[in-house]
Design a protein around this motif. Structure first.
Motif, mmCIF file in Angstrom:
data_model
loop_
_atom_site.group_PDB
_atom_site.id
_atom_site.type_symbol
_atom_site.label_atom_id
_atom_site.label_comp_id
_atom_site.label_asym_id
_atom_site.label_seq_id
_atom_site.Cartn_x
_atom_site.Cartn_y
_atom_site.Cartn_z
ATOM 1 N N ASN A 1 1.479 8.973 -5.942
ATOM 2 C CA ASN A 1 0.917 9.688 -6.350
ATOM 3 C C ASN A 1 1.418 11.045 -6.534
ATOM 4 N N SER A 2 2.535 10.940 -6.666
ATOM 5 C CA SER A 2 3.271 12.088 -6.849
ATOM 6 C C SER A 2 3.800 13.274 -8.074
ATOM 7 N N GLU A 3 4.701 13.200 -8.375
ATOM 8 C CA GLU A 3 5.221 13.960 -9.123
ATOM 9 C C GLU A 3 5.470 13.009 -10.857
ATOM 10 N N PRO A 4 5.434 11.847 -11.125
ATOM 11 C CA PRO A 4 5.924 11.490 -12.594
ATOM 12 C C PRO A 4 4.308 11.834 -13.377
ATOM 13 N N LEU B 1 -3.359 7.932 4.399
ATOM 14 C CA LEU B 1 -3.573 8.624 3.702
ATOM 15 C C LEU B 1 -4.267 10.014 5.075
ATOM 16 N N GLU B 2 -3.730 9.809 6.039
ATOM 17 C CA GLU B 2 -4.079 10.675 7.180
ATOM 18 C C GLU B 2 -2.775 11.161 6.883
ATOM 19 N N SER B 3 -0.875 10.508 7.313
ATOM 20 C CA SER B 3 -0.768 11.160 7.136
ATOM 21 C C SER B 3 0.224 11.625 6.345
ATOM 22 N N ASN B 4 -0.509 11.554 4.712
ATOM 23 C CA ASN B 4 0.214 12.482 3.487
ATOM 24 C C ASN B 4 -1.542 13.603 3.743
ATOM 25 N N GLY B 5 -2.121 13.578 3.988
ATOM 26 C CA GLY B 5 -3.225 14.658 4.268
ATOM 27 C C GLY B 5 -4.256 14.885 2.870
ATOM 28 N N LEU B 6 -4.523 12.890 2.655
ATOM 29 C CA LEU B 6 -5.369 12.916 1.696
ATOM 30 C C LEU B 6 -6.086 12.608 1.607
ATOM 31 N N HIS B 7 -7.127 12.645 2.966
ATOM 32 C CA HIS B 7 -8.525 12.249 3.161
ATOM 33 C C HIS B 7 -8.772 13.047 2.900
ATOM 34 N N HIS B 8 -10.184 12.810 2.501
ATOM 35 C CA HIS B 8 -10.785 14.157 2.736
ATOM 36 C C HIS B 8 -11.403 14.705 3.377
ATOM 37 N N ARG B 9 -12.073 16.156 2.664
ATOM 38 C CA ARG B 9 -11.921 17.224 3.929
ATOM 39 C C ARG B 9 -12.980 17.205 4.049
ATOM 40 N N ILE C 1 0.753 -1.163 0.277
ATOM 41 C CA ILE C 1 0.038 0.357 -0.162
ATOM 42 C C ILE C 1 1.057 1.161 -0.242
ATOM 43 N N ASP C 2 1.811 1.054 0.796
ATOM 44 C CA ASP C 2 2.812 2.063 0.650
ATOM 45 C C ASP C 2 3.140 2.638 -0.584
ATOM 46 N N GLU C 3 3.716 1.827 -1.099
ATOM 47 C CA GLU C 3 4.388 1.753 -2.820
ATOM 48 C C GLU C 3 2.752 2.482 -3.912
ATOM 49 N N VAL C 4 1.598 1.983 -3.990
ATOM 50 C CA VAL C 4 1.347 2.901 -4.611
ATOM 51 C C VAL C 4 0.997 4.322 -3.976
ATOM 52 N N ILE C 5 0.507 4.387 -2.656
ATOM 53 C CA ILE C 5 0.688 5.680 -2.134
ATOM 54 C C ILE C 5 1.912 6.383 -2.723
ATOM 55 N N PHE D 1 -6.169 13.997 -10.087
ATOM 56 C CA PHE D 1 -6.785 12.792 -10.517
ATOM 57 C C PHE D 1 -6.220 11.560 -10.061
ATOM 58 N N VAL D 2 -5.282 11.528 -10.299
ATOM 59 C CA VAL D 2 -4.408 10.300 -10.018
ATOM 60 C C VAL D 2 -4.436 9.539 -8.145
ATOM 61 N N VAL D 3 -4.979 10.733 -7.749
ATOM 62 C CA VAL D 3 -5.273 10.968 -5.972
ATOM 63 C C VAL D 3 -6.679 9.863 -6.053
ATOM 64 N N GLU D 4 -7.213 10.323 -6.482
ATOM 65 C CA GLU D 4 -9.075 10.239 -6.754
ATOM 66 C C GLU D 4 -8.781 9.028 -6.740
ATOM 67 N N PHE D 5 -8.789 8.276 -8.101
ATOM 68 C CA PHE D 5 -8.611 6.832 -8.597
ATOM 69 C C PHE D 5 -7.050 5.965 -7.260
ATOM 70 N N THR D 6 -6.852 6.216 -7.336
ATOM 71 C CA THR D 6 -5.643 5.325 -6.434
ATOM 72 C C THR D 6 -6.452 5.590 -5.145
ATOM 73 N N ARG D 7 -7.060 6.272 -4.375
ATOM 74 C CA ARG D 7 -8.005 6.310 -3.023
ATOM 75 C C ARG D 7 -9.477 5.143 -3.988
ATOM 76 N N LEU D 8 -9.902 5.611 -4.702
ATOM 77 C CA LEU D 8 -10.862 4.588 -5.381
ATOM 78 C C LEU D 8 -10.240 2.678 -5.404
ATOM 79 N N TYR D 9 -9.318 3.062 -6.178
ATOM 80 C CA TYR D 9 -8.673 1.413 -6.587
ATOM 81 C C TYR D 9 -8.048 1.236 -5.576
#
Length: 208
Positions: free
Chosen positions: A86-89, A200-208, A79-83, A175-183
């Motif tokens: 999510n960023s720069e590439p 998700l919480e530690s990376n600030g990716l939880h829905h607000r 899971i950490d690998e997929v998270i 888009f990548v973040v939302e698709f990844t969350r769903l996946y």
């Protein structure tokens, strides 16, 4: 004599023009006129336009692959690998207009095949991650790995469609973040869900 500095400059100027106007719209003469690089210097490094396009595509692939390999090497678990992915590439693809991919597929078969071959490597990496997650008890034991990997690959490829991003006013990263969350939520076990929510919480990716 070839110069690495000139070689890199030609590629960077070519990317700017190809990404914005497409491949067919920019001739080698246009590249010379708009970049200020003499034609003799361009042809010293690239025998023709196809070679230049291939170099540009190779750069895109290699930058993407380097980052994914870094994610794989530094990941604590599947899971950490997929998270981490999510960023720069994906942001390097942001300036690319749809015409670039259309021209690439229809008029530059060599570079297009390079891109298609890389997609197969991405697919293999997704399957490897799914197997890893199952072994750790983070992903469901009943996954059809090949099918799920195909779905995930289509998710990632669709994130690279600029017209989709413009329609929704979202960045490629969003888009990548939302698709990844769903996946991940769709394949995670209860144990995996707890770990996923923690990441998700530690990376600030939880829905607000």
């Amino acid at each position: 004599m070839k110069s690495q500095k000139a070689y890199d400059l030609i590629k960077e100027k070519s990317k700017e023009l190809f990404f914005s106007y497409g491949l067919r719209s920019i001739s080698m003469d246009d590249l010379t006129n708009l970049s200020g690089i003499p034609k003799r210097i361009i042809y010293r490094h690239f025998e023709d336009k196809n070679a230049l396009v291939r170099a540009v595509v190779k750069d895109l692939i290699e930058s993407h692959e380097r980052f994914f390999n870094t994610c794989k090497a530094s990941a604590k678990d599947a899971i950490d690998e997929v998270i981490k992915q999510n960023s720069e590439p994906f942001e390097i693809w942001t300036p690319i207009r749809p015409r670039f991919f259309f021209d690439l597929e229809n008029f530059f078969p060599g570079p297009w095949n390079d891109l298609e071959h890389y997609k197969l490597k991405m697919l293999e990496g997704i399957v490897r991650n799914l197997k890893w997650g199952r072994e750790e008890g983070l992903y469901s034991a009943h996954l059809n790995e090949v099918f799920i990997a195909e779905v995930r690959l289509h998710q990632l490829v669709n994130c690279l469609q600029p017209q989709l991003v413009e329609t929704k006013k979202w960045s490629i990263h969003k888009f990548v973040v939302e698709f990844t969350r769903l996946y991940l939520h769709s394949i995670a076990t209860e144990k995996g869900e707890k770990l996923l929510n923690s990441y998700l919480e530690s990376n600030g990716l939880h829905h607000r």
